[in-house]
Design an enzyme around this catalytic site. Structure first.
Site, PDB file in Angstrom:
ATOM      1  N   PRO A   2       0.795  -1.224   0.000  1.00 37.62           N
ATOM      2  CG  PRO A   2      -0.007  -0.987   2.173  1.00 37.62           C
ATOM      3  CD  PRO A   2       0.811  -1.870   1.312  1.00 37.62           C
ATOM      4  CD  GLU A   3       3.871   3.751  -3.426  1.00 35.58           C
ATOM      5  OE1 GLU A   3       3.828   4.976  -3.572  1.00 35.58           O
ATOM      6  OE2 GLU A   3       4.587   3.004  -4.104  1.00 35.58           O
ATOM      7  CG  HIS A  93      -0.172 -14.664   7.761  1.00 34.72           C
ATOM      8  ND1 HIS A  93       0.755 -15.163   8.643  1.00 34.72           N
ATOM      9  CD2 HIS A  93       0.084 -15.276   6.579  1.00 34.72           C
ATOM     10  CE1 HIS A  93       1.548 -16.018   8.020  1.00 34.72           C
ATOM     11  NE2 HIS A  93       1.151 -16.122   6.768  1.00 34.72           N
ATOM     12  NE  ARG A 112       7.903  -8.602   3.486  1.00 33.49           N
ATOM     13  CZ  ARG A 112       8.553  -7.863   2.598  1.00 33.49           C
ATOM     14  NH1 ARG A 112       7.925  -7.412   1.531  1.00 33.49           N
ATOM     15  NH2 ARG A 112       9.809  -7.566   2.783  1.00 33.49           N
ATOM     16  CE  LYS A 155      17.148  16.404   3.500  1.00 35.70           C
ATOM     17  NZ  LYS A 155      16.725  17.689   4.082  1.00 35.70           N
TER      18      LYS A 155
END
Length: 279
Positions: A2-3, A93, A112, A155
DNA sequence: CAAGAATCCTGTCAGC
DNA sequence: TGCTGACAGGATTCTT
């Protein structure tokens, strides 16, 4: 997987089914995910009414009666399953399960276990240690050419890495960074501090558009943001460069000296880009 | 300090 | 078909 757009779509799906409902049962199936489960989680959830939802970066916040908010992160492999409650409904899970007064069941599945769940006082959500250091929301007004330029000043790290740093802008992940950089015609290898002027002016709107289009696609392709199998929030996407190593670059006219989409590794993550289009 | 590497964990897929 | 190794959309923590 997921983003930000997926998290937003999952959150809308949760809100559509849970807002106003009362949690009549809660089960926590293991003592930890990424971090230990908050003390008394099941007890704090049971009997609470769900008031509202919001998203911050890739976190989902669920406000409850009684003053608690649930802070949820899906990590890399987290999924939310929703559907009518049935007996003996088991999913591998599935670490946390809720049941509502309407007889619906909501499960958090995360093989995970990079995901996390915590409780935070609703009146101080943004003071939570996981939220307090985040940069501006990419879809908000606070994220602008000006704010991005300030964050990138000095940066030397590649712009790709800088955009993944949640302190600079909160919620971008690997896929959408690749896609936004392609659309803005900026090389992912370029030093962050050189993304100023015209390049920054291209990048910020492309980041917003890439995310907004994905959220719109999720909303239009799913009924109540739910897939037929009960999974919330995921939808098919046609990426322009992500996952397309050696395929023709969609920005280059056919034939000439374009070697196609390249894959490189930057700070341990795959980057996909076209060196000819992106400078 | 900034920047990059290592790390947590399981599932999937390509190649042999 | 079974085995092995690479890799996965995240983000913190550790090293350099």
């Amino acid at each position: 997987m997921p983003e930000l757009p997926e998290v937003e779509t999952v959150m809308r799906g949760l809100a559509a089914r849970l807002e106003g409902r009362t949690i009549v049962r809660a089960r926590v199936n293991r003592p930890d995910l990424r971090w230990p489960m908050p003390a008394g989680l099941a007890e704090r959830l049971t009997g609470a009414q769900v008031l509202s939802f919001r998203r911050r970066a890739k976190y989902i916040l669920m406000r409850l009666s009684g003053g608690d908010s649930v802070l949820l992160h899906l990590g890399m492999s987290g999924r939310m399953l929703i559907g009518p409650n049935r007996p003996n409904q088991e999913t591998l899970h599935e670490h946390v399960v809720l049941e509502t007064d309407e007889g619906w069941r909501v499960g958090f599945v995360d093989p995970r276990r990079f995901g996390s769940i915590d409780l935070v006082r609703s009146d101080a959500e943004d003071d939570h240690r996981l939220l307090s250091g985040l940069g501006p929301e990419p879809l908000g007004e606070a994220f602008s050419v000006k704010s991005l330029s300030a964050a990138l000043e000095g940066k030397k790290t590649p712009i790709k890495s800088a955009l993944l740093d949640q302190k600079n802008v909160a919620g971008l992940g690997n896929i959408y960074v690749c896609e936004a950089l392609f659309r803005a015609k900026i090389s992912p290898r370029r030093s962050a501090h050189t993304v100023v002027g015209a390049r920054a002016a291209r990048l910020v709107p492309e980041i917003k558009a890439t995310l907004e289009e994905a959220i719109a696609a999720g909303g239009s392709s799913l009924r109540d943001y739910v897939q037929p199998d009960g999974e919330l929030g995921y939808f098919q996407h046609a990426w322009q460069v992500y996952g397309r190593e050696n395929e023709p670059c969609p920005g280059c006219p056919g034939g000439e000296a374009c070697a196609g989409v390249q894959r490189i590794v930057q700070s341990g993550r795959s980057t996909f880009y076209c060196p000819k289009v992106q400078r």
